[in-house]
Motif scaffolding. Structure first.
Motif, PDB file in Angstrom:
ATOM      1  N   GLY A  19       0.824  -1.206   0.000  1.00  0.00           N
ATOM      2  CA  GLY A  19       0.000   0.000   0.000  1.00  0.00           C
ATOM      3  C   GLY A  19       0.858   1.256   0.000  1.00  0.00           C
ATOM      4  O   GLY A  19       0.578   2.223  -0.713  1.00  0.00           O
ATOM      5  N   HIS A  23       0.452   3.457  -3.495  1.00  0.00           N
ATOM      6  CA  HIS A  23      -0.446   4.604  -3.333  1.00  0.00           C
ATOM      7  C   HIS A  23       0.087   5.860  -4.019  1.00  0.00           C
ATOM      8  O   HIS A  23      -0.619   6.856  -4.117  1.00  0.00           O
ATOM      9  CB  HIS A  23      -0.701   4.885  -1.853  1.00  0.00           C
ATOM     10  CG  HIS A  23      -1.980   5.627  -1.609  1.00  0.00           C
ATOM     11  ND1 HIS A  23      -3.217   5.052  -1.807  1.00  0.00           N
ATOM     12  CD2 HIS A  23      -2.224   6.890  -1.196  1.00  0.00           C
ATOM     13  CE1 HIS A  23      -4.157   5.937  -1.523  1.00  0.00           C
ATOM     14  NE2 HIS A  23      -3.590   7.055  -1.146  1.00  0.00           N
ATOM     15  N   THR A  27      -2.308   9.008  -5.647  1.00  0.00           N
ATOM     16  CA  THR A  27      -1.973  10.291  -5.056  1.00  0.00           C
ATOM     17  C   THR A  27      -1.243  11.211  -6.037  1.00  0.00           C
ATOM     18  O   THR A  27      -1.692  12.321  -6.344  1.00  0.00           O
ATOM     19  CB  THR A  27      -1.093  10.096  -3.807  1.00  0.00           C
ATOM     20  OG1 THR A  27      -1.800   9.320  -2.851  1.00  0.00           O
ATOM     21  CG2 THR A  27      -0.720  11.440  -3.186  1.00  0.00           C
ATOM     22  N   TYR A 133      -2.601  -0.879 -12.101  1.00  0.00           N
ATOM     23  CA  TYR A 133      -2.848  -0.568 -10.692  1.00  0.00           C
ATOM     24  C   TYR A 133      -4.145  -1.214 -10.211  1.00  0.00           C
ATOM     25  O   TYR A 133      -4.195  -1.850  -9.148  1.00  0.00           O
ATOM     26  CB  TYR A 133      -2.923   0.945 -10.495  1.00  0.00           C
ATOM     27  CG  TYR A 133      -3.376   1.349  -9.119  1.00  0.00           C
ATOM     28  CD1 TYR A 133      -2.499   1.344  -8.039  1.00  0.00           C
ATOM     29  CD2 TYR A 133      -4.705   1.710  -8.884  1.00  0.00           C
ATOM     30  CE1 TYR A 133      -2.926   1.689  -6.764  1.00  0.00           C
ATOM     31  CE2 TYR A 133      -5.136   2.057  -7.621  1.00  0.00           C
ATOM     32  CZ  TYR A 133      -4.248   2.046  -6.558  1.00  0.00           C
ATOM     33  OH  TYR A 133      -4.681   2.379  -5.300  1.00  0.00           O
ATOM     34  N   TRP A 161      -4.824   1.687   5.133  1.00  0.00           N
ATOM     35  CA  TRP A 161      -5.080   2.953   4.435  1.00  0.00           C
ATOM     36  C   TRP A 161      -4.174   4.058   4.960  1.00  0.00           C
ATOM     37  O   TRP A 161      -3.636   4.855   4.184  1.00  0.00           O
ATOM     38  CB  TRP A 161      -6.544   3.357   4.619  1.00  0.00           C
ATOM     39  CG  TRP A 161      -7.469   2.796   3.582  1.00  0.00           C
ATOM     40  CD1 TRP A 161      -8.403   1.819   3.757  1.00  0.00           C
ATOM     41  CD2 TRP A 161      -7.547   3.159   2.206  1.00  0.00           C
ATOM     42  NE1 TRP A 161      -9.053   1.558   2.585  1.00  0.00           N
ATOM     43  CE2 TRP A 161      -8.559   2.371   1.616  1.00  0.00           C
ATOM     44  CE3 TRP A 161      -6.865   4.080   1.416  1.00  0.00           C
ATOM     45  CZ2 TRP A 161      -8.907   2.467   0.265  1.00  0.00           C
ATOM     46  CZ3 TRP A 161      -7.216   4.189   0.068  1.00  0.00           C
ATOM     47  CH2 TRP A 161      -8.212   3.383  -0.486  1.00  0.00           C
ATOM     48  N   SER A 164      -0.698   3.807   3.668  1.00  0.00           N
ATOM     49  CA  SER A 164      -0.676   4.150   2.244  1.00  0.00           C
ATOM     50  C   SER A 164      -0.592   5.657   2.047  1.00  0.00           C
ATOM     51  O   SER A 164       0.154   6.143   1.178  1.00  0.00           O
ATOM     52  CB  SER A 164      -1.936   3.604   1.563  1.00  0.00           C
ATOM     53  OG  SER A 164      -1.985   2.199   1.606  1.00  0.00           O
ATOM     54  N   TYR A 165      -1.338   6.407   2.843  1.00  0.00           N
ATOM     55  CA  TYR A 165      -1.305   7.862   2.704  1.00  0.00           C
ATOM     56  C   TYR A 165       0.074   8.435   3.016  1.00  0.00           C
ATOM     57  O   TYR A 165       0.530   9.383   2.372  1.00  0.00           O
ATOM     58  CB  TYR A 165      -2.351   8.502   3.618  1.00  0.00           C
ATOM     59  CG  TYR A 165      -3.745   8.445   3.045  1.00  0.00           C
ATOM     60  CD1 TYR A 165      -4.049   9.073   1.844  1.00  0.00           C
ATOM     61  CD2 TYR A 165      -4.752   7.736   3.688  1.00  0.00           C
ATOM     62  CE1 TYR A 165      -5.316   9.005   1.308  1.00  0.00           C
ATOM     63  CE2 TYR A 165      -6.028   7.662   3.159  1.00  0.00           C
ATOM     64  CZ  TYR A 165      -6.304   8.305   1.962  1.00  0.00           C
ATOM     65  OH  TYR A 165      -7.563   8.227   1.428  1.00  0.00           O
ATOM     66  N   GLY A 168       2.383   7.825  -0.117  1.00  0.00           N
ATOM     67  CA  GLY A 168       2.108   8.787  -1.174  1.00  0.00           C
ATOM     68  C   GLY A 168       2.477  10.198  -0.764  1.00  0.00           C
ATOM     69  O   GLY A 168       2.969  10.992  -1.586  1.00  0.00           O
ATOM     70  N   TRP A 199       7.049   3.083  -6.685  1.00  0.00           N
ATOM     71  CA  TRP A 199       6.153   1.928  -6.673  1.00  0.00           C
ATOM     72  C   TRP A 199       6.940   0.629  -6.833  1.00  0.00           C
ATOM     73  O   TRP A 199       6.749  -0.332  -6.080  1.00  0.00           O
ATOM     74  CB  TRP A 199       5.153   2.121  -7.797  1.00  0.00           C
ATOM     75  CG  TRP A 199       4.018   1.164  -7.898  1.00  0.00           C
ATOM     76  CD1 TRP A 199       3.794   0.025  -7.178  1.00  0.00           C
ATOM     77  CD2 TRP A 199       2.922   1.271  -8.820  1.00  0.00           C
ATOM     78  NE1 TRP A 199       2.636  -0.587  -7.596  1.00  0.00           N
ATOM     79  CE2 TRP A 199       2.074   0.150  -8.600  1.00  0.00           C
ATOM     80  CE3 TRP A 199       2.574   2.189  -9.804  1.00  0.00           C
ATOM     81  CZ2 TRP A 199       0.903  -0.048  -9.348  1.00  0.00           C
ATOM     82  CZ3 TRP A 199       1.417   1.988 -10.536  1.00  0.00           C
ATOM     83  CH2 TRP A 199       0.598   0.887 -10.307  1.00  0.00           C
ATOM     84  N   GLN A 291      -2.749  14.161   2.574  1.00  0.00           N
ATOM     85  CA  GLN A 291      -2.108  12.864   2.824  1.00  0.00           C
ATOM     86  C   GLN A 291      -1.814  12.646   4.303  1.00  0.00           C
ATOM     87  O   GLN A 291      -2.055  11.555   4.838  1.00  0.00           O
ATOM     88  CB  GLN A 291      -0.800  12.759   2.023  1.00  0.00           C
ATOM     89  CG  GLN A 291      -0.942  13.003   0.535  1.00  0.00           C
ATOM     90  CD  GLN A 291      -2.046  12.169  -0.079  1.00  0.00           C
ATOM     91  OE1 GLN A 291      -2.082  10.944   0.048  1.00  0.00           O
ATOM     92  NE2 GLN A 291      -2.974  12.836  -0.752  1.00  0.00           N
TER      93      GLN A 291
END
Length: 440
Positions: A19, A23, A27, A133, A161, A164-165, A168, A199, A291
């Motif tokens: 993640g 992400h 983002t 993706y 989640w 992940s933020y 990004g 990534w 983010q």
């Protein structure tokens, strides 16, 4: 900690890391750069009021990105359930997730070549990245069931989640620093390319951290080609899902309100640039704020879901989304603090509404079909959806006004709220053969 617990903990950290790695696409690529950059490249070719032609159809530059997303999502309607069926049948979820992800990441790296008036190359590369993706995330979402138990699923989904933020957000922070030294086109090309590199780089350790086989599938193909068996399994899933009407009811509600969520986040930078006339610095700071606030928001909303029930919390977040779109319609041109305040409000509910929706759906899936069911789920959740971008693109094409295009999205939150309110989630969980949580 036992050896089994240690392996599970390591695997879950690997899932979190993917993640963190992937992400950067929603983002950096989708939300911040590609929507604006593809529009600018198309405007370089035909002017702001001109039309580019795709398959003989005249398209306004301001609608090109939204239509590209729409067309890609149509392909996903067929592709993602097949990927999910193959993943469930073979149990090779790790390799399918990473393989699809690396195809998408490679397309992002190649976006460094999109320049001048070459909007067609940008459309093609974005479509490949979007498909890669989306297919990888289908499989990733299904791992939530494999790597958690029902009692801690809300927390695991919310932590995933939140992490992940941060991933990004850190790359976006580097892009912000770079924006102080290079022009806008150069910044966009570098940011798109480095999103793919990030990534790939951070997903490499995931292959060692996740087991080779996960799930309850048969593990290998018994006869014929794997692709043929995947289509056969997909057909069986379509027939099977009809036996779980409450699961379909929740999925229908999610498809509607998530259309609104994903479309708002997708066009936010384009709206801020073209309608509010905000500088790149302001836009990057605003989305960067999202983010890091979303990290805290996802964890906080996740804990609230444990206390009062995930469905109640998601309904509350939809009310906030309706208010947020109304505020966005009224924002004044060039006023940065208003944009920042709205970004903070959205960030508080963004991750939580999606994390808890994912957790609820995971409980409504019968065992052994996780990836296939999440493929239907991900058709709406793959960074954006079908109807939202189409409505936004049509509204802009017919009015030439981004505010009118944005306010049209309120309908998704209102209808989604009503549909979700009517779904008896507890009954659906029991019907799927899973234990319901104490609070829903």
């Amino acid at each position: 900690m036992t050896a089994v617990a240690e392996r599970t903990d390591r695997a879950r950290k690997g899932w979190y890391l993917y993640g963190w790695a992937s992400h950067t696409f929603p983002t950096v690529v989708v939300t911040v750069f590609m929507s604006r950059y593809l529009t600018s490249v198309a405007e370089n070719a035909v002017g702001r009021n001109g039309r580019v032609h795709v398959l003989g159809l005249p398209i306004a530059p301001g609608s090109l990105f939204a239509y590209t997303v729409t067309a890609s999502t149509v392909v996903l309607v067929l592709l993602m359930p097949l990927v999910g069926a193959v993943a469930d049948r073979t149990r090779r979820k790790r390799d399918i997730m990473l393989g699809c992800g690396w195809v998408g990441a490679a397309a992002c790296v190649a976006m460094v070549a999109v320049a001048g008036t070459n909007w067609a190359l940008g459309v093609g590369l974005f479509a490949v990245a979007f498909l890669g993706y989306s297919c990888s995330i289908v499989v990733s979402y299904s791992l939530l069931v494999d790597l958690s138990v029902a009692a801690d699923r809300d927390r695991a989904s919310s932590v995933g989640w939140a992490i992940s933020y941060i991933g990004g957000g850190l790359l976006l922070a580097a892009d912000f620093a770079l924006s102080l030294f290079v022009d806008k086109p150069t910044l966009a090309r570098i940011a798109l390319c480095t999103a793919g590199l990030w990534w790939i780089l951070f997903s490499l350790p995931v292959r060692r951290m996740l087991p080779r086989e996960l799930g309850t599938g048969i593990g290998t193909a018994r006869s014929g080609s794997l692709l043929a068996e995947g289509f056969g399994q997909l057909a069986a899933t379509v027939r099977h899902v009809r036996g779980f009407p409450l699961t379909l009811a929740f999925l229908g509600a999610f498809l509607v309100y998530n259309d609104g969520i994903e479309t708002v986040t997708t066009v936010a930078a384009q709206y801020g640039d073209k309608e509010l006339q905000l500088s790149d610095t302001v836009l990057l700071l605003g989305i960067l704020l999202v983010q890091f606030v979303a990290y805290a928001g996802a964890l906080g909303v996740g804990r609230l879901g444990e206390r009062i029930g995930a469905k109640r919390v998601v309904l509350g977040t939809l009310v906030v989304w309706i208010v947020a779109v109304g505020i966005a319609y009224e924002l004044q041109v060039g006023v940065a603090w208003q944009f920042f305040a709205l970004a903070g409000l959205i960030a508080l509910v963004l991750g939580g509404s999606q994390a808890l929706s994912r957790s609820i759906f995971s409980r409504l899936i019968p065992a052994g079909s996780e990836a296939q069911y999440f493929a239907f789920y991900e058709i709406s959740d793959a960074g954006t959806s079908f109807l939202g971008p189409l409505l936004f693109g049509l509204a802009y094409q017919n009015t030439g006004n981004y505010r009118s295009a944005l306010i049209s999205l309120v309908v998704f939150f209102v209808v989604g709220f009503v549909l979700l309110l009517l779904v008896p989630v507890r009954r659906g969980i029991v019907a799927a053969g899973n234990p319901p949580p104490e609070r829903i």
